[in-house]
Design a protein around this motif. Structure first.
Motif, PDB file in Angstrom:
ATOM      1  N   LEU A   1       0.820  -1.210   0.000  1.00  0.00           N
ATOM      2  CA  LEU A   1       0.000   0.000   0.000  1.00  0.00           C
ATOM      3  C   LEU A   1       0.857   1.265   0.000  1.00  0.00           C
ATOM      4  O   LEU A   1       0.393   2.338  -0.401  1.00  0.00           O
ATOM      5  CB  LEU A   1      -0.928   0.009   1.216  1.00  0.00           C
ATOM      6  CG  LEU A   1      -1.948  -1.131   1.297  1.00  0.00           C
ATOM      7  CD1 LEU A   1      -2.718  -1.048   2.606  1.00  0.00           C
ATOM      8  CD2 LEU A   1      -2.909  -1.080   0.110  1.00  0.00           C
ATOM      9  N   LEU A   2       2.098   1.146   0.461  1.00  0.00           N
ATOM     10  CA  LEU A   2       2.978   2.304   0.558  1.00  0.00           C
ATOM     11  C   LEU A   2       3.790   2.533  -0.711  1.00  0.00           C
ATOM     12  O   LEU A   2       4.483   3.559  -0.826  1.00  0.00           O
ATOM     13  CB  LEU A   2       3.932   2.139   1.746  1.00  0.00           C
ATOM     14  CG  LEU A   2       3.272   2.004   3.116  1.00  0.00           C
ATOM     15  CD1 LEU A   2       4.313   1.706   4.179  1.00  0.00           C
ATOM     16  CD2 LEU A   2       2.500   3.266   3.472  1.00  0.00           C
ATOM     17  N   ILE A   3       3.738   1.600  -1.655  1.00  0.00           N
ATOM     18  CA  ILE A   3       4.545   1.745  -2.874  1.00  0.00           C
ATOM     19  C   ILE A   3       3.670   1.651  -4.129  1.00  0.00           C
ATOM     20  O   ILE A   3       4.140   1.268  -5.199  1.00  0.00           O
ATOM     21  CB  ILE A   3       5.666   0.681  -2.914  1.00  0.00           C
ATOM     22  CG1 ILE A   3       5.093  -0.726  -2.769  1.00  0.00           C
ATOM     23  CG2 ILE A   3       6.700   0.952  -1.848  1.00  0.00           C
ATOM     24  CD1 ILE A   3       6.142  -1.820  -2.914  1.00  0.00           C
ATOM     25  N   VAL A   4       2.402   1.974  -3.962  1.00  0.00           N
ATOM     26  CA  VAL A   4       1.485   1.951  -5.109  1.00  0.00           C
ATOM     27  C   VAL A   4       1.942   2.978  -6.143  1.00  0.00           C
ATOM     28  O   VAL A   4       2.249   4.133  -5.803  1.00  0.00           O
ATOM     29  CB  VAL A   4       0.041   2.250  -4.654  1.00  0.00           C
ATOM     30  CG1 VAL A   4      -0.871   2.397  -5.863  1.00  0.00           C
ATOM     31  CG2 VAL A   4      -0.454   1.166  -3.725  1.00  0.00           C
ATOM     32  N   GLY A   5       1.998   2.560  -7.395  1.00  0.00           N
ATOM     33  CA  GLY A   5       2.365   3.467  -8.479  1.00  0.00           C
ATOM     34  C   GLY A   5       3.840   3.532  -8.796  1.00  0.00           C
ATOM     35  O   GLY A   5       4.236   4.223  -9.736  1.00  0.00           O
TER      36      GLY A   5
END
Length: 671
Positions: free
Chosen positions: A548-552
């Motif tokens: 969730l912290l590295i989306v994209g």
């Protein structure tokens, strides 16, 4: 000499020879007296100033000179303080406020509140013209600057990379949510983003860097701008003030980019924090510090003792009376609601430091009374557990006043303290751990390795590391970005300690049984350990939360992000877990898990680990070949070596403690 030149008239007196002889000296010529001429001696006259009677007009003349000196001094002070004093009177501005230097350097936007709140003579950095005492012997060099070399340069808002509306949103998020996890740097409710970027530009950049998403377009630009401030102002120009220290603390707390092997940049930032505390003398100033100064001092102590333990670095700061005094003051502070979280953080971290200190002292003693070693370990562990129980009761009372987001993080801290108390049971499972505790391998040490007490410690380690990871997994989605790097370091340590605990327990259970003849009851006990750990499923659940912290982020960008590299390392570590278990037991007890759902590890990372593993394997195989002229000892005829597992059904398998340590060492440098 002409009396108008300002030098007294010279009067011819007795020559040196006549003066020594105490004889009358009568001049014969300009440079020769009668006595010296008669005796044939050298005649030397000394020009001595004539003693003049003090005249009444001398007092007025000295007074005029003194007044001129005072006027010139006042004008010089006014120039240094940026004050346009037309009358020539002294400026009342204190040194350390915003000023314009003679060389034309612009005034600082981050005035040091240390120099504003404490008298100059307590720092020893007052201007020489204002000092009543002369400079100490050996003084050299110029004073550190009080002006910023980057003053007036346009920032990311001025250049249009970030709108002021976005900046206000991020600053508001920091004030309301982020500050609870790191309450050592707070912003006043009335301080807007525009005010912050003008008054404390580096702190503004640090706050934006902590709050923006990982995939934000300006992330790299922001990191470059931050490093420009650090190198130009702190390193090159030696700027020192409270605003810079607070900015460095925020950068450390939410450090994410760029990720570097061995956490090099993060460790450097921590060292800068400690050095700035010493330069500002926050740890030793007499008198009361401001609340911002106290928070900065406590935050530096907490950060400087949290991270080094998890990355096997020496602690750069120790607890002292000033820290205790500030901690007590913050416990009663009502300035900001987040102040109530400071004391629990300091107390828990101080307790962890005391645990490490006691174990280190025990290791340095060498345990000469070898028969008492296991009982000594029991006493230390028991004492630390009793202390922790009494401490936990007090902490729970204080934490009841904090929001749930803080309570979730403290659940992780409580598990980590339990791990710190018991992790000496892993001294033979991790090579770098021995550098911290360095227990001697005496006869009683071998007895402790196989004791029921060590088995109990390992079971507790397994459950508390699993509990710490689960506590992080239970954190709500919207609170995950606020978790600091220090909690992430605890997560990383738990991901290493849990498989170490499983490995050590399995070796204890198997004991001296041959891998080809392990009884069913022993295998059932080993299976219970593997099932209790449920390591692979736990890794997958944690990975889903971290994603969730590295989306994209692209694959390349993940390699430049701390969380991204952690995810890559997790998949590599998980892939080695099953071979480790199989290497100990000879059979595969690890249940299948959806590892395929995980992002494949970075090629560079996997290549590094594989290369280290292959190098270790080759070395071990060569050592084994040297011990037996006929080559490797067959599996059925191997001499039983505690903790070493070589040979497989196909004759090519080799998985030893050294190889396992290589995998763990590679994972430990997650950032």
């Amino acid at each position: 000499m002409n009396p108008q030149s300002g030098i007294y008239n010279i009067k011819r007196r007795a020559c040196v020879t006549c003066t020594k002889a105490k004889c009358k000296c009568l001049p014969q010529t300009d440079n020769l007296c009668q006595r010296c001429a008669r005796l044939g001696k050298q005649c030397v006259y000394l020009d001595l100033p004539e003693r003049k009677r003090k005249r009444k007009d001398d007092d007025s003349r000295v007074g005029v000179l003194e007044s001129k000196i005072e006027e010139l001094t006042a004008q010089l002070v006014a120039l240094r303080n940026g004050v346009n004093n037309h009358n020539g009177t002294a400026s009342s501005s204190t040194i350390g406020t915003a000023s314009t230097s003679i060389s034309g350097t612009a005034s600082s936007t981050e005035p040091s509140s240390v120099t504003d709140s404490v008298p100059e003579d307590s720092y020893g950095d007052a201007e020489p013209l204002d000092a009543e005492e002369p400079e100490p012997e050996g003084y050299h060099g110029r004073e550190p600057p009080t002006t910023s070399v980057l003053e007036g340069i346009s920032d990311i808002v001025d250049r249009g990379f970030l709108s002021i509306h976005e900046a206000e949103t991020y600053v508001a998020q920091f004030k309301s949510r982020f500050v609870w996890n790191f309450p050592f740097v707070v912003l006043p409710p009335s301080q807007t983003a525009d005010m912050l970027r003008k008054q404390e530009p580096l702190l503004f950049l640090a706050v934006i860097a902590a709050t923006i998403p990982s995939a934000h377009a300006i992330r790299k630009l922001l990191a470059d701008e931050i490093m420009q401030h650090i190198t130009s102002r702190i390193v090159a120009s030696s700027e020192r003030n409270l605003g810079l220290l607070r900015a460095l603390l925020v950068l450390c707390a939410w450090y994410r980019y760029p990720s570097q092997r061995g956490n090099v940049q993060l460790v450097l930032l921590l060292d800068l924090c400690v050095n700035m505390v010493h330069d500002l003398r926050l740890h030793r100033l007499k008198g009361e510090l401001t609340t911002d100064q106290q928070r900065a001092l406590l935050g530096t102590y907490w950060a400087a003792t949290c991270l080094p333990r998890t990355i096997d670095r020496p602690t750069a700061m120790r607890r002292n009376k000033k820290i205790d005094e500030c901690c007590q003051n913050m416990a009663t502070s009502t300035e900001y609601p987040s102040d109530r979280c400071i004391r629990p953080l300091i107390v828990t971290q101080s307790f962890i430091c005391s645990i490490d200190s006691s174990y280190k002292e025990f290791a340095e003693l060498g345990a000469d009374a070898s028969s008492q070693e296991e009982s000594s370990i029991k006493l230390m562990v028991g004492a630390n557990l009793r202390h922790f129980e009494s401490l936990k009761a007090t902490l729970e009372t204080e934490l009841s006043k904090c929001p749930n987001s803080v309570t979730n993080i403290f659940h992780c801290n409580m598990h980590y303290i339990n791990i710190a108390i018991r992790d000496l049971a892993l001294d033979d499972e991790y090579i770098s751990y021995q550098s911290r505790h360095a227990f001697a391998y005496s006869r009683s040490a071998q007895s402790f390795k196989t004791s029921a007490f060590r088995c109990s410690l390992l079971w507790h380690l397994l459950r508390h590391t699993k509990g710490l990871i689960n506590a992080y997994i239970d954190i709500p989605d919207d609170e995950l970005p606020q978790v600091t790097i220090f909690t992430m370091a605890q997560i990383c340590a738990s991901l290493v300690i849990l498989p170490r605990s499983v490995s050590a327990l399995l070796k204890l259970i198997v004991g001296k049984h041959s891998r080809t003849s392990i009884p069913d009851n022993v295998l059932n006990e080993a299976k219970a350990v593997v099932d209790e750990a449920d390591y692979l499923n736990l890794v997958v659940r944690l990975y889903d939360r971290l994603r969730l912290l590295i989306v994209g982020l692209s694959g390349q960008e993940k390699g430049l992000d701390v969380i991204g590299t952690l995810c890559c390392h997790m998949s590599v570590l998980a892939s080695w877990y099953a071979p480790r278990v199989k290497g100990i037991l000879g059979i595969d007890l690890v249940s299948k898990s959806p590892l395929a759902a995980m992002t494949p590890p970075s090629i560079a990372i996997s290549d590094i680990i594989a290369a280290n593993a292959n190098a270790n394997a080759a070395t071990l195989m060569q050592q084994a070949a040297n011990q037996n002229v006929d080559g490797l000892v067959p599996v059925g005829e191997q001499q039983q070596v505690f903790g070493s597992y070589t040979g497989a059904e196909d004759g090519s398998y080799l998985f030893s403690d050294e190889l396992w340590s290589t995998v763990l060492e590679s994972f430990s440098s997650f950032g």
